[in-house]
Scaffold this active site. Structure first.
Site, PDB file in Angstrom:
ATOM      1  CD  GLU A  51      38.727  43.421  48.227  1.00 15.13           C
ATOM      2  OE1 GLU A  51      38.394  42.969  49.269  1.00 15.13           O
ATOM      3  OE2 GLU A  51      38.619  44.180  47.711  1.00 15.13           O
ATOM      4  CE  LYS A 140      38.196  48.358  51.924  1.00 16.51           C
ATOM      5  NZ  LYS A 140      38.460  46.868  52.337  1.00 16.51           N
TER       6      LYS A 140
END
Length: 233
Positions: A51, A140
């Site tokens: 990411e 998340k």
């Protein structure tokens, strides 16, 4: 590029990563001049999920660089995704990870519509269940370490059992085992895998250590579960 085939390739890579090594390398603060070497070090170590947060310097330049040379078994994308427009740019780059710090239905809808992989930031039960209903691929939990494992267990009890939850924030080799033992499905790794100014060699060393600890922790839990089954037999 065949979009349908591309999505199947990403889906296969994602499923393999979630099953075998659900660790997301978060490269917050990386710049385009260093991204290739850092990316190579992570891939060589075995990291499959990478990411680049959009609050990094020139993040789209970095994403374009690694998207051009990303192996088929590695899934890349952006973090700190705050708008639906960002999803369109990720789709154009074939960078399917859409990782947010918050729960925003418009972002989730855009990601789902374009065949991307929304990993949605949440903290409260309301946010987590809203993300699940909207079509999040994974949740998340952020910030995980500050809230603690007890909080995660309470939250996990009300979530769909099939929806993976990644702990993000304050995760390193010292606490992976206890989080896995509590039932977390994966981790987002920030300062424990990359910090501004680290060399590719430093990142590779950190990645290897985290991967080794993840496997060690999984083996330890499997052994404990086996012993427990034998005791119950």
């Amino acid at each position: 590029m065949n979009t349908k085939l591309m999505n199947k390739t990403h889906q296969a890579a994602l499923h393999a990563a979630f099953r075998e090594l659900p660790l997301v390398a978060i490269l917050r603060g990386i710049n385009p001049q260093e991204v290739d070497a850092i990316f190579d070090a992570l891939v060589e170590a075995g990291i499959k999920l990478i990411e680049i947060p959009l609050n990094s310097p020139c993040p789209w330049d970095s994403l374009e660089r690694i998207a051009r040379r990303c192996p088929p078994d590695v899934v890349i994308g952006a973090g700190t995704v705050l708008t639906a427009d960002a999803c369109s740019r990720l789709a154009e780059l074939a960078a399917p990870l859409v990782i947010t710090p918050n729960t925003d239905a418009a972002v989730i809808d855009a990601a789902v519509e374009q065949g991307l992989v929304p990993m949605i930031g949440c903290l409260t039960p309301s946010e987590a269940l809203a993300a699940a209903r909207a079509g999040a691929t994974a949740l998340k939990l952020f910030p995980a370490a500050r809230m603690g494992i007890g909080y995660f267990k309470d939250l996990k009890a009300v979530l769909p059992a099939e929806l993976p939850v990644f702990a993000v924030g304050g995760i390193d080799t010292s606490n992976m085992l206890e989080w896995l033992n509590a039932g977390v499905d994966g981790f987002g790794l920030g300062g424990s895998i990359y910090r501004t100014g680290w060399s590719a060699a430093q990142v590779g060393t950190a990645a290897n250590g985290l991967i080794a600890e993840y496997h060690r922790a999984c083996e330890s839990l499997a052994t404990a579960e086996g012993l427990e089954r034998e005791a119950d037999a």
